[in-house]
Enzyme design. Structure first.
Site, mmCIF file in Angstrom:
data_model
loop_
_atom_site.group_PDB
_atom_site.id
_atom_site.type_symbol
_atom_site.label_atom_id
_atom_site.label_comp_id
_atom_site.label_asym_id
_atom_site.label_seq_id
_atom_site.Cartn_x
_atom_site.Cartn_y
_atom_site.Cartn_z
ATOM 1 N N HIS A 44 38.264 -14.018 28.642
ATOM 2 C CA HIS A 44 36.859 -14.463 28.712
ATOM 3 C C HIS A 44 36.340 -15.027 27.383
ATOM 4 C CE1 HIS A 44 35.657 -10.043 27.629
ATOM 5 N NE2 HIS A 44 35.782 -10.753 26.533
ATOM 6 N N HIS A 72 29.120 -7.068 26.205
ATOM 7 C CA HIS A 72 29.361 -6.962 24.759
ATOM 8 C C HIS A 72 28.046 -6.646 24.044
ATOM 9 C CE1 HIS A 72 32.632 -9.439 26.385
ATOM 10 N NE2 HIS A 72 33.360 -9.080 25.354
ATOM 11 N N HIS A 83 43.915 -9.322 21.217
ATOM 12 C CA HIS A 83 43.047 -9.838 20.158
ATOM 13 C C HIS A 83 42.412 -8.687 19.391
ATOM 14 C CE1 HIS A 83 40.139 -9.485 23.527
ATOM 15 N NE2 HIS A 83 39.112 -9.850 22.778
ATOM 16 N N GLU A 116 40.407 -4.360 26.299
ATOM 17 C CA GLU A 116 39.749 -4.992 27.457
ATOM 18 C C GLU A 116 40.708 -5.107 28.650
ATOM 19 O OE1 GLU A 116 36.445 -7.876 25.204
ATOM 20 O OE2 GLU A 116 38.266 -8.781 25.990
HETATM 21 C C1 DHB Z 1 36.402 -13.352 20.986
HETATM 22 C C2 DHB Z 1 37.011 -12.714 22.059
HETATM 23 C C3 DHB Z 1 36.290 -11.802 22.844
HETATM 24 O O1 DHB Z 1 36.832 -11.107 23.867
HETATM 25 C C4 DHB Z 1 34.961 -11.574 22.570
HETATM 26 O O2 DHB Z 1 34.299 -10.756 23.399
HETATM 27 C C5 DHB Z 1 34.350 -12.191 21.492
HETATM 28 C C6 DHB Z 1 35.069 -13.088 20.700
HETATM 29 C C7 DHB Z 1 37.152 -14.343 20.156
HETATM 30 O O3 DHB Z 1 38.339 -14.582 20.400
HETATM 31 O O4 DHB Z 1 36.575 -14.924 19.250
HETATM 32 FE FE FE Z 2 35.434 -9.644 24.798
#
Ligand code: DHB
Ligand code: FE
Length: 286
Positions: free
Chosen positions: A12, A59, A193, A240
């Site tokens: 997302h 978030h 991530h 996540e």
């Molecule tokens: C990013 C990824 C995410 O899942 C998020 O909630 C906010 C930022 C990113 O890759 O920058």
């Molecule tokens: Fe996220």
């Protein structure tokens, strides 16, 4: 009765929404990301469901440290795209399905999962970016959506096993709704991530692809993976991915039906700080 026709899994990344909104999809950085969803948009047009049950995480937009529901089901008639600091995304208001949502709340709570019922909620990139990736830029989203928010931001967060079991309960709830509705269930967020600390920028292609393999072929085994493995291997925000197990737990094979058909699989690195993963699985036995 209602049935689940398919599950969709996708990252997302908020920058994907911004790239789409600002007309950057053909730029060299973004073109390969959006190319991976061309099949999906055509599939979505041909397989538009009556309702999407969309598992996502907020978030700190609708919720904050003041209130942290582990599992929250949206029972409202509509949901407004949130202002995440740059103004709300220019995407349609999300129409809900209060009747099915209320039925799922009743059934799933009676199956001993204590859901929070949410009658008013703005929805952030966790929900709107998956819709944009799958549907493009329509005037209105193609069908109602039931938002289902999972806390994966503030520990303690739910285990993969609990998420997988919850998916089974949601499927049972949907199958007992007395209307002939075609429902898709989406699991969103991930893949690897990490946005913070010394390991910021971590991406783990090997872990992500093994996760996709196991999500398809061994979801019950994958559900046993502990939090620490997600965080070590996929980064702090890789947690996540437990949300994907809710959608996978709702597929037929988990309760004795036939294995799903893998209609589409896509993986790309990077998009912003995140590895993008995507799967479409179809139930073959209705
Ligand atoms: C990013 C990824 C995410 O899942 C998020 O909630 C906010 C930022 C990113 O890759 O920058
Ligand atoms: Fe996220």
């Amino acid at each position: 009765m209602a049935h689940i026709s398919a599950s969709v899994f996708t990252s997302h990344v908020p920058a994907i929404g911004a790239a789409l909104d600002m007309g950057k999809t053909q730029e060299p950085y973004w073109q390969p990301v959006f190319a991976g969803y061309e099949y999906s948009k055509a599939w979505m047009k041909q397989n538009t469901p009556d309702v999407i049950f969309l598992v996502f995480n907020d978030h700190a937009t609708a919720f904050s440290l003041d209130m942290i529901p582990t599992f929250a089901i949206g029972t409202a008639a509509q949901y407004t795209p949130a202002d995440e600091g740059w103004g709300p995304r220019p995407v349609p208001v999300v129409q809900g399905h209060p009747e099915l949502a209320a039925h799922i709340a009743q059934s799933v709570i009676q199956q001993d999962f204590d859901l929070t019922i949410v009658n008013k909620m703005d929805v952030d990139h966790g929900l709107t970016v998956p819709l944009s990736l799958m549907c493009g830029q329509p005037q209105a989203w193609p069908c109602p959506v039931i938002p289902f928010a999972v806390n994966v931001v503030q520990y303690p967060v739910p285990s993969g096993q609990r998420c997988f079991n919850l998916g089974k309960a949601i499927a049972k709830a949907i199958h007992s709704f007395d209307a002939d509705l075609n429902v898709q269930i989406w699991g969103t967020g991930g893949m690897s991530h990490q946005l913070q600390g010394p390991r910021a920028g971590l991406i783990n292609k090997q872990f992500d692809n093994a996760f996709l393999d196991r999500l398809i072929a061994d979801p019950a085994g994958l559900a046993q993976m502990p939090h620490i493995d997600y965080v070590r291997e996929a980064g702090s925000e890789g947690i996540e991915l437990v949300m994907w197990l809710i959608a996978r737990g709702a597929m037929s094979d988990v309760t004795g039906g036939a294995a799903p058909l893998v209609k589409h699989r896509f993986y790309h690195v990077p998009a912003s700080n995140t590895a993008v993963g995507h799967l479409i699985l179809e139930n073959t036995d209705g």
